[in-house]
Design an enzyme around this catalytic site. Structure first.
Site, PDB file in Angstrom:
ATOM      1  N   LYS A 115       0.816  -1.221   0.000  1.00 17.56           N
ATOM      2  CA  LYS A 115       0.000   0.000   0.000  1.00 17.56           C
ATOM      3  C   LYS A 115       0.850   1.271   0.000  1.00 17.56           C
ATOM      4  O   LYS A 115       0.428   2.296  -0.549  1.00 17.56           O
ATOM      5  CB  LYS A 115      -0.943  -0.008   1.191  1.00 17.56           C
ATOM      6  CG  LYS A 115      -2.002  -1.100   1.093  1.00 17.56           C
ATOM      7  CD  LYS A 115      -2.942  -1.065   2.284  1.00 17.56           C
ATOM      8  CE  LYS A 115      -3.696  -2.362   2.359  1.00 17.56           C
ATOM      9  NZ  LYS A 115      -5.131  -2.247   2.335  1.00 17.56           N
ATOM     10  N   GLY A 164      -9.249  -6.667   4.843  1.00 18.71           N
ATOM     11  CA  GLY A 164      -9.800  -5.911   5.968  1.00 18.71           C
ATOM     12  C   GLY A 164      -9.037  -6.126   7.275  1.00 18.71           C
ATOM     13  O   GLY A 164      -9.441  -5.626   8.319  1.00 18.71           O
ATOM     14  N   GLU A 199      -2.793   7.130   7.850  1.00 18.94           N
ATOM     15  CA  GLU A 199      -3.449   8.155   7.024  1.00 18.94           C
ATOM     16  C   GLU A 199      -4.666   8.663   7.772  1.00 18.94           C
ATOM     17  O   GLU A 199      -5.099   8.084   8.777  1.00 18.94           O
ATOM     18  CB  GLU A 199      -3.842   7.584   5.648  1.00 18.94           C
ATOM     19  CG  GLU A 199      -4.911   6.515   5.703  1.00 18.94           C
ATOM     20  CD  GLU A 199      -5.223   5.869   4.350  1.00 18.94           C
ATOM     21  OE1 GLU A 199      -4.373   5.888   3.443  1.00 18.94           O
ATOM     22  OE2 GLU A 199      -6.337   5.327   4.219  1.00 18.94           O
ATOM     23  N   LEU A 202     -11.480   8.681   7.614  1.00 13.03           N
ATOM     24  CA  LEU A 202     -12.714   9.389   7.246  1.00 13.03           C
ATOM     25  C   LEU A 202     -13.885   8.837   8.053  1.00 13.03           C
ATOM     26  O   LEU A 202     -14.027   7.625   8.210  1.00 13.03           O
ATOM     27  CB  LEU A 202     -13.002   9.235   5.751  1.00 13.03           C
ATOM     28  CG  LEU A 202     -12.076   9.961   4.778  1.00 13.03           C
ATOM     29  CD1 LEU A 202     -12.542   9.755   3.341  1.00 13.03           C
ATOM     30  CD2 LEU A 202     -11.991  11.451   5.085  1.00 13.03           C
ATOM     31  N   LYS A 236     -16.397  -6.539   2.740  1.00 13.04           N
ATOM     32  CA  LYS A 236     -17.629  -6.278   1.984  1.00 13.04           C
ATOM     33  C   LYS A 236     -18.615  -7.434   2.137  1.00 13.04           C
ATOM     34  O   LYS A 236     -18.199  -8.586   2.151  1.00 13.04           O
ATOM     35  CB  LYS A 236     -17.288  -6.147   0.495  1.00 13.04           C
ATOM     36  CG  LYS A 236     -16.319  -5.025   0.207  1.00 13.04           C
ATOM     37  CD  LYS A 236     -15.649  -5.222  -1.146  1.00 13.04           C
ATOM     38  CE  LYS A 236     -14.486  -4.268  -1.304  1.00 13.04           C
ATOM     39  NZ  LYS A 236     -13.600  -4.599  -2.412  1.00 13.04           N
ATOM     40  N   GLU A 274      -9.438   0.948  -5.852  1.00  9.53           N
ATOM     41  CA  GLU A 274     -10.412   1.253  -4.791  1.00  9.53           C
ATOM     42  C   GLU A 274     -10.230   2.677  -4.264  1.00  9.53           C
ATOM     43  O   GLU A 274      -9.106   3.131  -4.047  1.00  9.53           O
ATOM     44  CB  GLU A 274     -10.240   0.266  -3.628  1.00  9.53           C
ATOM     45  CG  GLU A 274     -10.502  -1.173  -4.035  1.00  9.53           C
ATOM     46  CD  GLU A 274     -10.563  -2.128  -2.852  1.00  9.53           C
ATOM     47  OE1 GLU A 274     -11.273  -3.130  -2.946  1.00  9.53           O
ATOM     48  OE2 GLU A 274      -9.877  -1.869  -1.824  1.00  9.53           O
ATOM     49  N   ASN A 288      -6.183  -3.663  -6.321  1.00 11.86           N
ATOM     50  CA  ASN A 288      -6.116  -5.117  -6.201  1.00 11.86           C
ATOM     51  C   ASN A 288      -5.799  -5.713  -7.562  1.00 11.86           C
ATOM     52  O   ASN A 288      -6.474  -5.433  -8.555  1.00 11.86           O
ATOM     53  CB  ASN A 288      -7.438  -5.677  -5.668  1.00 11.86           C
ATOM     54  CG  ASN A 288      -7.621  -5.325  -4.200  1.00 11.86           C
ATOM     55  OD1 ASN A 288      -6.655  -5.342  -3.436  1.00 11.86           O
ATOM     56  ND2 ASN A 288      -8.822  -4.972  -3.810  1.00 11.86           N
ATOM     57  N   ARG A 290      -6.047  -8.617  -9.046  1.00 11.48           N
ATOM     58  CA  ARG A 290      -6.658  -9.949  -9.276  1.00 11.48           C
ATOM     59  C   ARG A 290      -8.134  -9.751  -9.566  1.00 11.48           C
ATOM     60  O   ARG A 290      -8.626  -8.624  -9.489  1.00 11.48           O
ATOM     61  CB  ARG A 290      -6.503 -10.784  -8.006  1.00 11.48           C
ATOM     62  CG  ARG A 290      -7.060 -10.009  -6.810  1.00 11.48           C
ATOM     63  CD  ARG A 290      -7.165 -10.775  -5.554  1.00 11.48           C
ATOM     64  NE  ARG A 290      -7.363  -9.890  -4.419  1.00 11.48           N
ATOM     65  CZ  ARG A 290      -8.510  -9.357  -4.063  1.00 11.48           C
ATOM     66  NH1 ARG A 290      -9.608  -9.594  -4.754  1.00 11.48           N
ATOM     67  NH2 ARG A 290      -8.600  -8.563  -3.018  1.00 11.48           N
TER      68      ARG A 290
HETATM   69  P1  ADP Z   1      -7.930  -4.205   2.669  1.00 12.12           P
HETATM   70  O1  ADP Z   1      -6.831  -4.218   1.669  1.00 12.12           O
HETATM   71  O2  ADP Z   1      -7.582  -4.935   3.927  1.00 12.12           O
HETATM   72  O3  ADP Z   1      -9.270  -4.588   2.100  1.00 12.12           O
HETATM   73  P2  ADP Z   1      -8.496  -1.362   2.368  1.00 12.12           P
HETATM   74  O4  ADP Z   1      -7.387  -0.384   2.410  1.00 12.12           O
HETATM   75  O5  ADP Z   1      -9.035  -1.752   1.019  1.00 12.12           O
HETATM   76  O6  ADP Z   1      -8.056  -2.681   3.151  1.00 12.12           O
HETATM   77  O7  ADP Z   1      -9.712  -0.854   3.259  1.00 12.12           O
HETATM   78  C1  ADP Z   1     -10.822  -1.662   3.553  1.00 12.12           C
HETATM   79  C2  ADP Z   1     -11.919  -0.832   4.178  1.00 12.12           C
HETATM   80  O8  ADP Z   1     -11.452  -0.191   5.374  1.00 12.12           O
HETATM   81  C3  ADP Z   1     -12.436   0.309   3.320  1.00 12.12           C
HETATM   82  O9  ADP Z   1     -13.406  -0.099   2.371  1.00 12.12           O
HETATM   83  C4  ADP Z   1     -13.026   1.233   4.372  1.00 12.12           C
HETATM   84  O10 ADP Z   1     -14.278   0.771   4.828  1.00 12.12           O
HETATM   85  C5  ADP Z   1     -12.034   1.104   5.521  1.00 12.12           C
HETATM   86  N1  ADP Z   1     -10.991   2.140   5.433  1.00 12.12           N
HETATM   87  C6  ADP Z   1      -9.735   1.992   4.953  1.00 12.12           C
HETATM   88  N2  ADP Z   1      -9.045   3.153   5.030  1.00 12.12           N
HETATM   89  C7  ADP Z   1      -9.885   4.060   5.561  1.00 12.12           C
HETATM   90  C8  ADP Z   1      -9.772   5.471   5.900  1.00 12.12           C
HETATM   91  N3  ADP Z   1      -8.651   6.139   5.700  1.00 12.12           N
HETATM   92  N4  ADP Z   1     -10.859   6.095   6.422  1.00 12.12           N
HETATM   93  C9  ADP Z   1     -12.021   5.411   6.631  1.00 12.12           C
HETATM   94  N5  ADP Z   1     -12.179   4.100   6.348  1.00 12.12           N
HETATM   95  C10 ADP Z   1     -11.131   3.429   5.827  1.00 12.12           C
END
Ligand code: ADP
Length: 448
Positions: A115, A164, A199, A202, A236, A274, A288, A290
């Protein structure tokens, strides 16, 4: 390319076998001991037992997967999602053995799977991201300074994270030390790398993602967006396409960001970029490399078979369509059916006594279930995906509710009742969504 080994199990292995059969390709299934009678082993042309039930001794074991490819004479490997799909090492070993890895190059997986590296790439492609670090956290002092600059709450994420896991929300400076230590040790044990970054967190975003498809002939297209805000513990559970929240202008903006990132990465395969979306602004989250669990909603609204296209790309063929040929019709929703208690969410593996699969207009089911099948406790609890399609979002919801009512799974608990409760909720029906939806929904249910 004549014979494809599918380095996966469950519904995605079946989905890939189906695509291969339509393309006239032979298929090899691999399985652990407990998966001997799993549907994917029956549907493939050949199947090979590769080891014990724990994933590390079977589906995650590169030498065993490669041996299965060698003895069956497979010339390509499809990794599906999860397991080895985002292992750059696996993609590299495939290359070294002269096998086609159906996915991007090892280098692309390596960069985009991290990331922190992906954030750097997004910056170089002028894509907005949340304020935060572009290098892993060095120590607590540095983390404190940067969190103060960004402003609390912040989120600590594992650089190599996925699914997640490995994320910690920090609301106050006092929590930072503890959460950082937990995040780093979880990152090490789950992903083998303790690196974390932070980071801005939100408070109420939507999760919007763009499906990318890119070939080896410099064509990089997008196949529209998916709204994936219905999540439990950052995982999800319901996804849909299109997002009725975005007007055409916002759709174009986010799709252009995704295409720019894929171009910057010289990406060549299926991929998903994403974003978080709040107050009419998008923030890049990750890419992602894949196929995603939720790819069928995009297939429903575009009419494009993503797995077949992914295989054709890996063969070196150019895409058979251009961006202007891609059209979006109707509305599609996917519900992930998990073998779990619909109230406590505890996994409930076991023997399925009876299974009735729903059907009728606008319903697709991707599943490995059959009456008498035993869901093993060793793997992910997802047992089926229900995908509905309708002319409108309303019709898609109505059809999904009808399918959920019609589906019968006896012998094990599953979350279909939970899906019904969500789909009947007025906030869901009015598209009043955010990644906080489930949390708010459950506390509302507990109060009433
Ligand atoms: P993973 O790779 O484990 O799926 P992600 O970075 O895609 O992780 O984030 C998964 C979920 O976590 C997002 O869809 C969101 O719901 C939450 N999330 C991630 N980063 C943030 C953020 N900076 N602020 C709010 N929610 C976040």
């Amino acid at each position: 390319m004549k014979k494809i080994l599918i380095a996966n199990r469950g519904e995605i292995a079946i989905r890939i076998i189906r695509a291969c059969q339509e393309l006239g390709l032979e298929t090899v299934a691999i399985h652990s001991i407990v998966d001997k009678n799993s549907l994917h082993t029956k549907l493939a042309d050949e199947s090979v037992c590769i080891g014990q039930n724990p994933s590390l001794q079977s589906y995650l074991n590169i030498p065993k997967v490669m041996s299965a490819a060698e003895i069956t004479g497979a010339d390509a490997i499809h990794p599906g999602y999860g397991f080895l799909s985002e292992s750059s090492e696996f993609a590299k070993v495939c290359q070294e053995y002269g096998l086609v890895f159906i996915g991007p190059s090892p280098r692309q997986i390596e960069i985009l799977g991290n990331k922190v590296e992906a954030r750097k790439l997004a910056i170089s492609a002028n894509i907005p991201l949340l304020p935060g670090l572009t290098e892993p956290i060095v120590d607590l002092k540095q983390a404190k300074i940067s969190a103060e600059e960004i402003g609390y709450p912040v989120i600590i994420k594992a650089s190599a994270g996925g699914g997640g896991r490995g994320m910690k929300i920090v609301n106050t400076p006092g929590e930072l030390n503890k959460q950082l230590l937990i995040a780093q040790s979880e990152a090490k044990s789950c992903f083998g790398l303790s690196d974390c970054y932070l980071e801005k967190y939100l408070s109420n975003p939507r999760h919007i993602e763009i499906q990318i498809i890119a070939d080896h002939h410099n064509n990089v297209l997008h196949l529209g967006e998916r709204e994936c805000s219905i999540q439990r513990r950052h995982q999800k559970i319901i996804e849909e396409s299109p997002s009725i929240t975005l007007d055409q202008n916002l759709k174009n903006i986010v799709a252009n960001y995704a295409v720019s990132l894929a171009r910057q990465a010289e990406y060549r395969s299926l991929g998903t970029v994403e974003f978080l979306f709040q107050d009419n602004r998008f923030y890049f989250m990750e890419m992602n490399t894949r196929v995603q669990v939720e790819h069928p909603v995009t297939e429903s609204v575009t009419g494009i078979d993503l797995i077949k296209e992914q295989i054709q790309i890996a063969k070196g063929l150019p895409l058979s369509f251009k961006q202007e040929d891609v059209t979006f019709t109707g509305h599609s929703i996917e519900c992930r059916i998990n073998a779990e208690d619909p109230f406590s969410f505890a996994p409930c593996p076991g023997k399925v006594k009876e299974y009735h699969q729903p059907g009728g207009p606008g319903i697709r089911v991707d599943s490995m279930l059959y009456s008498g099948y035993t869901v093993p406790p060793h793997y992910d609890s997802m047992i089926a995906k229900l995908i509905s399609y309708g002319k409108t979002r309303k019709e898609s919801i109505q059809r999904m509710l009808r399918a959920l009512k019609e589906m019968k799974i006896s012998g094990i608990k599953n979350n279909s009742e939970f899906h019904k409760r969500i789909l009947n909720d007025s906030n869901f029906q009015n598209n009043n969504l955010s990644t906080k939806f489930i949390e708010n929904f459950l506390s509302k249910e507990n109060i009433s």
